[in-house]
Motif scaffolding. Structure first.
Motif, PDB file in Angstrom:
ATOM      1  N   ALA A   1     -21.528  17.617  11.221  1.00 59.22           N
ATOM      2  CA  ALA A   1     -20.444  18.595  11.099  1.00 59.22           C
ATOM      3  C   ALA A   1     -19.086  17.932  11.313  1.00 59.22           C
ATOM      4  O   ALA A   1     -18.120  18.236  10.609  1.00 59.22           O
ATOM      5  CB  ALA A   1     -20.645  19.736  12.092  1.00 59.22           C
ATOM      6  N   ALA A   2     -19.011  17.005  12.260  1.00 54.54           N
ATOM      7  CA  ALA A   2     -17.745  16.310  12.519  1.00 54.54           C
ATOM      8  C   ALA A   2     -17.358  15.427  11.332  1.00 54.54           C
ATOM      9  O   ALA A   2     -16.188  15.377  10.936  1.00 54.54           O
ATOM     10  CB  ALA A   2     -17.861  15.471  13.781  1.00 54.54           C
ATOM     11  N   LEU A   3     -18.322  14.741  10.750  1.00 60.62           N
ATOM     12  CA  LEU A   3     -18.032  13.915   9.577  1.00 60.62           C
ATOM     13  C   LEU A   3     -17.597  14.758   8.391  1.00 60.62           C
ATOM     14  O   LEU A   3     -16.661  14.399   7.665  1.00 60.62           O
ATOM     15  CB  LEU A   3     -19.260  13.078   9.212  1.00 60.62           C
ATOM     16  N   LEU A   4     -18.255  15.890   8.188  1.00 62.95           N
ATOM     17  CA  LEU A   4     -17.865  16.782   7.102  1.00 62.95           C
ATOM     18  C   LEU A   4     -16.463  17.334   7.324  1.00 62.95           C
ATOM     19  O   LEU A   4     -15.656  17.417   6.385  1.00 62.95           O
ATOM     20  CB  LEU A   4     -18.873  17.924   6.958  1.00 62.95           C
ATOM     21  N   ALA A   5     -16.139  17.684   8.556  1.00 61.45           N
ATOM     22  CA  ALA A   5     -14.793  18.175   8.857  1.00 61.45           C
ATOM     23  C   ALA A   5     -13.744  17.103   8.580  1.00 61.45           C
ATOM     24  O   ALA A   5     -12.665  17.392   8.044  1.00 61.45           O
ATOM     25  CB  ALA A   5     -14.719  18.625  10.315  1.00 61.45           C
ATOM     26  N   GLY A   6     -14.051  15.860   8.917  1.00 60.88           N
ATOM     27  CA  GLY A   6     -13.130  14.770   8.628  1.00 60.88           C
ATOM     28  C   GLY A   6     -12.927  14.558   7.138  1.00 60.88           C
ATOM     29  O   GLY A   6     -11.802  14.328   6.672  1.00 60.88           O
ATOM     30  N   LEU A   7     -14.003  14.635   6.373  1.00 60.48           N
ATOM     31  CA  LEU A   7     -13.887  14.499   4.916  1.00 60.48           C
ATOM     32  C   LEU A   7     -13.070  15.631   4.310  1.00 60.48           C
ATOM     33  O   LEU A   7     -12.228  15.404   3.429  1.00 60.48           O
ATOM     34  CB  LEU A   7     -15.288  14.474   4.279  1.00 60.48           C
TER      35      LEU A   7
ATOM     36  N   ALA B   1      -5.580  17.342   2.987  1.00 63.71           N
ATOM     37  CA  ALA B   1      -4.289  17.128   3.639  1.00 63.71           C
ATOM     38  C   ALA B   1      -3.690  15.751   3.379  1.00 63.71           C
ATOM     39  O   ALA B   1      -2.650  15.437   3.913  1.00 63.71           O
ATOM     40  CB  ALA B   1      -4.421  17.349   5.144  1.00 63.71           C
ATOM     41  N   VAL B   2      -4.348  14.924   2.563  1.00 63.34           N
ATOM     42  CA  VAL B   2      -3.826  13.590   2.293  1.00 63.34           C
ATOM     43  C   VAL B   2      -3.685  13.408   0.784  1.00 63.34           C
ATOM     44  O   VAL B   2      -4.609  13.681   0.030  1.00 63.34           O
ATOM     45  CB  VAL B   2      -4.759  12.500   2.873  1.00 63.34           C
ATOM     46  N   GLU B   3      -2.503  12.958   0.389  1.00 62.08           N
ATOM     47  CA  GLU B   3      -2.246  12.688  -1.021  1.00 62.08           C
ATOM     48  C   GLU B   3      -1.387  11.441  -1.117  1.00 62.08           C
ATOM     49  O   GLU B   3      -0.313  11.368  -0.506  1.00 62.08           O
ATOM     50  CB  GLU B   3      -1.524  13.888  -1.654  1.00 62.08           C
ATOM     51  N   ASP B   4      -1.849  10.445  -1.838  1.00 54.87           N
ATOM     52  CA  ASP B   4      -1.142   9.169  -1.955  1.00 54.87           C
ATOM     53  C   ASP B   4      -0.819   8.563  -0.592  1.00 54.87           C
ATOM     54  O   ASP B   4       0.283   8.105  -0.335  1.00 54.87           O
ATOM     55  CB  ASP B   4       0.143   9.325  -2.770  1.00 54.87           C
ATOM     56  N   ARG B   5      -1.806   8.620   0.305  1.00 54.41           N
ATOM     57  CA  ARG B   5      -1.691   8.086   1.662  1.00 54.41           C
ATOM     58  C   ARG B   5      -0.573   8.738   2.475  1.00 54.41           C
ATOM     59  O   ARG B   5       0.001   8.141   3.377  1.00 54.41           O
ATOM     60  CB  ARG B   5      -1.524   6.578   1.638  1.00 54.41           C
ATOM     61  N   GLN B   6      -0.249   9.954   2.146  1.00 51.92           N
ATOM     62  CA  GLN B   6       0.765  10.727   2.863  1.00 51.92           C
ATOM     63  C   GLN B   6       0.133  12.036   3.332  1.00 51.92           C
ATOM     64  O   GLN B   6      -0.690  12.616   2.622  1.00 51.92           O
ATOM     65  CB  GLN B   6       1.955  11.055   1.945  1.00 51.92           C
ATOM     66  N   LEU B   7       0.543  12.497   4.490  1.00 47.02           N
ATOM     67  CA  LEU B   7       0.089  13.796   4.980  1.00 47.02           C
ATOM     68  C   LEU B   7       0.824  14.882   4.223  1.00 47.02           C
ATOM     69  O   LEU B   7       2.053  14.903   4.191  1.00 47.02           O
ATOM     70  CB  LEU B   7       0.352  13.929   6.478  1.00 47.02           C
ATOM     71  N   VAL B   8       0.080  15.768   3.575  1.00 49.26           N
ATOM     72  CA  VAL B   8       0.668  16.829   2.767  1.00 49.26           C
ATOM     73  C   VAL B   8       0.127  18.162   3.247  1.00 49.26           C
ATOM     74  O   VAL B   8      -1.086  18.367   3.306  1.00 49.26           O
ATOM     75  CB  VAL B   8       0.322  16.640   1.271  1.00 49.26           C
ATOM     76  N   ILE B   9       1.025  19.044   3.609  1.00 47.57           N
ATOM     77  CA  ILE B   9       0.615  20.394   3.993  1.00 47.57           C
ATOM     78  C   ILE B   9       0.934  21.280   2.801  1.00 47.57           C
ATOM     79  O   ILE B   9       2.095  21.565   2.518  1.00 47.57           O
ATOM     80  CB  ILE B   9       1.351  20.854   5.261  1.00 47.57           C
ATOM     81  N   GLY B  10      -0.101  21.692   2.083  1.00 51.22           N
ATOM     82  CA  GLY B  10       0.115  22.443   0.865  1.00 51.22           C
ATOM     83  C   GLY B  10      -0.944  23.493   0.645  1.00 51.22           C
ATOM     84  O   GLY B  10      -1.585  23.991   1.582  1.00 51.22           O
ATOM     85  N   ALA B  11      -1.160  23.824  -0.614  1.00 51.41           N
ATOM     86  CA  ALA B  11      -2.066  24.900  -0.989  1.00 51.41           C
ATOM     87  C   ALA B  11      -3.509  24.675  -0.537  1.00 51.41           C
ATOM     88  O   ALA B  11      -4.130  25.606   0.001  1.00 51.41           O
ATOM     89  CB  ALA B  11      -1.994  25.112  -2.496  1.00 51.41           C
ATOM     90  N   PRO B  12      -4.091  23.492  -0.726  1.00 56.74           N
ATOM     91  CA  PRO B  12      -5.486  23.331  -0.283  1.00 56.74           C
ATOM     92  C   PRO B  12      -5.656  23.529   1.218  1.00 56.74           C
ATOM     93  O   PRO B  12      -6.626  24.133   1.661  1.00 56.74           O
ATOM     94  CB  PRO B  12      -5.824  21.890  -0.682  1.00 56.74           C
ATOM     95  N   LEU B  13      -4.698  23.046   1.990  1.00 52.84           N
ATOM     96  CA  LEU B  13      -4.781  23.223   3.440  1.00 52.84           C
ATOM     97  C   LEU B  13      -4.659  24.700   3.818  1.00 52.84           C
ATOM     98  O   LEU B  13      -5.336  25.173   4.732  1.00 52.84           O
ATOM     99  CB  LEU B  13      -3.705  22.391   4.137  1.00 52.84           C
ATOM    100  N   ALA B  14      -3.825  25.428   3.100  1.00 55.87           N
ATOM    101  CA  ALA B  14      -3.706  26.873   3.346  1.00 55.87           C
ATOM    102  C   ALA B  14      -5.013  27.586   3.015  1.00 55.87           C
ATOM    103  O   ALA B  14      -5.417  28.519   3.716  1.00 55.87           O
ATOM    104  CB  ALA B  14      -2.562  27.448   2.526  1.00 55.87           C
ATOM    105  N   GLY B  15      -5.688  27.142   1.955  1.00 54.71           N
ATOM    106  CA  GLY B  15      -6.984  27.731   1.608  1.00 54.71           C
ATOM    107  C   GLY B  15      -8.035  27.482   2.670  1.00 54.71           C
ATOM    108  O   GLY B  15      -8.799  28.384   3.038  1.00 54.71           O
TER     109      GLY B  15
END
Length: 103
Positions: free
Chosen positions: A43-49, A55-69
């Motif tokens: 469960a921890a590994l799945l949560a990390g994946l 929340a990661v795009e082009d090695r940057q932390l991105v807070i956007g639509a997928p994270l809101a979902g």
């Protein structure tokens, strides 16, 4: 080191861990802390994946639509909403935010 060497070394490491598993005594594996760790690790590994996937795009932390979902689904699961309506609501929130940010 090329990607293929890394893949071969990782495969050999997995094989080695599997072989070592046959030599570990059964009473050690069934002990409380080891058993609890073995139960919670997937469960921890799945949560990390999931976290890195949404929340990661082009090695940057991105807070956007997928994270809101994902956050929507987490809140609905916490409220004990059944699985299918929670997933549909999370998909609707993600799609709506993506449409809203593209417009």
């Amino acid at each position: 080191m090329s990607l293929w060497w890394i893949l071969v070394l990782a495969s050999l490491a997995c094989l080695l861990f599997k072989i070592i598993g046959y030599f570990i005594p059964e009473n050690f594996v069934k002990s409380g802390p080891v058993r609890r760790t073995a139960d919670l690790l997937p469960a921890a590994l799945l949560a990390g994946l999931i976290a890195t996937g949404v929340a990661v795009e082009d090695r940057q932390l991105v807070i956007g639509a997928p994270l809101a979902g994902v956050a929507t689904a987490a809140v609905l699961f916490w409220l004990r909403v059944p699985f299918l309506p929670a997933v549909v609501a999370a998909a609707v929130v993600t799609a709506a935010l993506r449409l809203w940010t593209q417009a």
